[in-house]
Design a protein around this motif. Structure first.
Motif, PDB file in Angstrom:
ATOM      1  N   ASP A   5       0.676  -1.128   0.583  1.00  0.00           N
ATOM      2  CA  ASP A   5       0.083   0.391  -0.043  1.00  0.00           C
ATOM      3  C   ASP A   5       0.608   1.293   0.700  1.00  0.00           C
ATOM      4  N   LYS A   8       1.588   1.437  -3.392  1.00  0.00           N
ATOM      5  CA  LYS A   8       1.152   1.976  -4.347  1.00  0.00           C
ATOM      6  C   LYS A   8       1.301   3.637  -4.158  1.00  0.00           C
ATOM      7  N   LYS A   9       0.443   3.889  -3.114  1.00  0.00           N
ATOM      8  CA  LYS A   9       0.688   5.618  -2.025  1.00  0.00           C
ATOM      9  C   LYS A   9       1.913   6.852  -3.128  1.00  0.00           C
ATOM     10  N   ASP A  12       2.013   6.772  -6.623  1.00  0.00           N
ATOM     11  CA  ASP A  12       0.614   7.472  -6.913  1.00  0.00           C
ATOM     12  C   ASP A  12       1.706   8.818  -6.711  1.00  0.00           C
ATOM     13  N   GLU A  13       1.949   9.194  -5.637  1.00  0.00           N
ATOM     14  CA  GLU A  13       2.012  10.619  -5.567  1.00  0.00           C
ATOM     15  C   GLU A  13       3.440  11.208  -6.228  1.00  0.00           C
ATOM     16  N   ILE A  19       6.109  11.141   0.877  1.00  0.00           N
ATOM     17  CA  ILE A  19       5.016  10.969   1.139  1.00  0.00           C
ATOM     18  C   ILE A  19       5.375  10.048   3.226  1.00  0.00           C
ATOM     19  N   THR A  28       0.777  10.881   4.428  1.00  0.00           N
ATOM     20  CA  THR A  28       0.274  12.150   3.754  1.00  0.00           C
ATOM     21  C   THR A  28       0.881  12.701   2.749  1.00  0.00           C
TER      22      THR A  28
END
Length: 89
Positions: A5, A8-9, A12-13, A19, A28
């Motif tokens: 996870d 993936k974050k 995506d970012e 992060i 965040t």
């Protein structure tokens, strides 16, 4: 927290900032110049997406890269957090 996870974050970012991983498991996006403190709380770690996942052509490659997964897990565990690897797809 599940390692995949987090990957993936990061994927995506990438390009939107770093992060921050918090002790409650939330993630965040923070600016590159983030001072590592929000409302007097510090994240466990701040991960840099471009440095970690930019070399992969596809998300699937990043999700299955043992070295990347270990690097993320080690950083979080060394900061006192808990992280587990999810099932491979």
């Amino acid at each position: 927290m599940i390692t995949q996870d987090i990957v993936k974050k990061l994927w995506d970012e990438a390009g939107n900032g770093n992060i921050a991983i918090w002790s409650d498991g939330t993630m965040t996006v923070v600016p590159p110049a983030y001072s590592s403190e929000t409302a007097k709380k510090k994240p466990l770690v701040v991960l840099k997406p471009i440095a970690l996942v930019n070399k992969y052509e596809h998300l699937a490659f990043a999700l299955n890269d043992e070295e990347l997964l270990i690097k993320i897990e080690t950083a979080i565990k060394n900061a006192g957090g808990e992280v587990a690897r999810g099932p491979r797809s």
